[in-house]
Design an enzyme around this catalytic site. Structure first.
Site, PDB file in Angstrom:
ATOM      1  N   ASP A   1      66.076  11.843  29.533  1.00  0.00           N
ATOM      2  CA  ASP A   1      64.708  11.826  30.053  1.00  0.00           C
ATOM      3  C   ASP A   1      64.718  12.709  31.303  1.00  0.00           C
ATOM      4  O   ASP A   1      65.747  12.899  31.954  1.00  0.00           O
ATOM      5  CB  ASP A   1      64.247  10.393  30.349  1.00  0.00           C
ATOM      6  CG  ASP A   1      62.723  10.301  30.487  1.00  0.00           C
ATOM      7  OD1 ASP A   1      62.057  11.357  30.470  1.00  0.00           O
ATOM      8  OD2 ASP A   1      62.211   9.181  30.633  1.00  0.00           O
TER       9      ASP A   1
ATOM     10  N   ASP B   1      63.363   4.444  22.540  1.00  0.00           N
ATOM     11  CA  ASP B   1      64.386   3.984  23.490  1.00  0.00           C
ATOM     12  C   ASP B   1      63.741   2.862  24.277  1.00  0.00           C
ATOM     13  O   ASP B   1      62.512   2.845  24.444  1.00  0.00           O
ATOM     14  CB  ASP B   1      64.778   5.087  24.482  1.00  0.00           C
ATOM     15  CG  ASP B   1      63.777   5.197  25.613  1.00  0.00           C
ATOM     16  OD1 ASP B   1      62.703   5.778  25.384  1.00  0.00           O
ATOM     17  OD2 ASP B   1      64.036   4.679  26.717  1.00  0.00           O
TER      18      ASP B   1
END
Ligand code: PRF
Length: 376
Positions: A91, A270
């Protein structure tokens, strides 16, 4: 990175696919356990593989703070550093800046903030976040974005969404001026925003699709909005996103959220839920979750989930794991974590099998009925 849809469910938007990276292939829909700081808390890479984990997630924000880019580069990138030789996604850190750091100030140029570790002043831009992810060496990178809170004024979400799109464009053009450092290729996704405002969501999605990213992340969801609002945004996204590119719903979610999102065409997920809850003693069974800290399990010598096909259920009893948690033995946290990861892997693996057999909807209803009936 390559992605190919292998089977489309004949009644819903659910699909199975294969994501190919230089570190191996990932069957989708897939759940990515969270390894924020280059570790899925308490679990080794070899153990993740044994639980059939295909891809994990790490965080640019945390890794940039510690160990920092110098050490990461000296280590030869994250795969080498943590001895994980399978696919890994990072990320961008945008979301973490908003949730963890102090004194953020967002401008067109980027985001200024103070480290949550030592208060030092830092500045993330779409360009330097790509550079950091080059150094980390993730297989799939995310551009810097802004995730507005929920609820937020429409005018704010519009202005922010437009900036996220411009940042994605800058990330893309910077990516093209840089090269991978470790010999494997790195993909870049676009992140859609727009909160639950359908027209803003549609607009950011169309702009990003025009820029032709390797895949698309659906951001700004699971920030407090009702689940039905999120599903509405997923249905809209499904009509706008190209069929042959992977779709990743960021930070989601519960088993129910995941199955409902798969039904609406999402391929990747996720979430900290399975690993974070494990550390509080909450473990998943096909009949809902249980909290192993409870005294009612003191003499319960059954496995967490009778007949569940994983190492923890084949080996240990509720009573033993409850004892470990009760006396503060670190093995307790680890066994709960491994169990929950394996439960989420089972969930997505079973979803894939049912999509391939065109029985996804029936299975989903049946699973949720049993799962929800058992909730405490
Ligand atoms: N953006 C990024 N990461 C994220 C999100 C987002 O919007 C979310 C939304 N819940 C989770 N993680 N970059």
């Amino acid at each position: 990175m390559k992605f190919r849809v292998s089977h489309k469910d004949n009644r819903t938007a659910a699909r199975t696919g294969i994501l190919e990276t230089d570190h191996g292939t990932v069957p989708t829909p897939v759940f990515m356990p969270v390894g924020t700081r280059a570790s899925v808390k308490s679990v080794e890479a070899s153990e993740l593989k044994a639980e059939q984990v295909h891809i994990i997630l790490a965080n640019t924000y945390h890794l940039y703070l510690k160990p920092g880019n110098d050490i990461m580069q000296a280590a030869g990138g994250i795969h080498n550093f943590m001895q994980w030789d399978q696919p890994l996604l990072t990320d961008s850190g945008g979301y973490q800046v908003y949730s963890l750091s102090e004194l953020r100030s967002i401008s067109e140029e980027g985001v200024r903030f103070k480290s949550h570790l030592d208060g030092s002043k830092l500045f993330f831009t779409p360009e330097n976040v790509v550079d950091t992810q080059r150094i980390i060496g993730s297989d799939i990178m995310m551009p810097l974005d802004e995730c507005p809170p929920w609820p937020a004024e429409k005018s704010y979400v519009e202005t922010s969404g437009a900036m996220t799109v411009r940042w994605a464009e800058r990330a893309r053009s910077h990516l093209e001026k840089t090269a991978p450092l470790y010999g494997h290729s790195q993909a870049l996704f676009g992140i859609t925003q727009g909160g639950t405002y359908a027209d803003v969501r549609e607009w950011t999605t169309r702009e990003l699709v025009d820029l032709d990213f390797d895949g698309y992340s659906i951001g700004g969801m699971a920030v407090g909005e009702p689940a039905e609002e999120m599903y509405r945004m997923l249905e809209l996204s499904h009509t706008l996103l190209p069929e042959h590119k992977p779709r990743y719903l960021m930070g989601v979610g519960t088993p129910e959220n995941i199955l409902n999102a798969i039904e609406r065409g999402v391929d990747m997920f996720d979430c900290v839920i399975p690993t974070r809850e494990a550390r509080n003693g909450r473990v998943y069974t096909r009949n809902g979750y249980i909290n192993l800290r409870s005294a009612k399990f003191a003499r319960d010598f059954r496995p967490i989930d009778e007949g569940f096909p994983n190492h923890v259920c084949r080996t240990y009893s509720r009573a033993y794991i409850r004892h470990l948690l009760n006396v503060g033995e670190i093995l307790g946290l680890k066994l709960c974590t491994m169990h929950n990861i394996s439960f989420y892997m089972w969930l997505t693996r079973t979803a894939r099998e049912h999509i391939e057999q065109d029985t996804f909807s029936e299975w989903k209803l049946e699973f949720l009925e049993t799962f929800n009936a058992g909730q405490p």
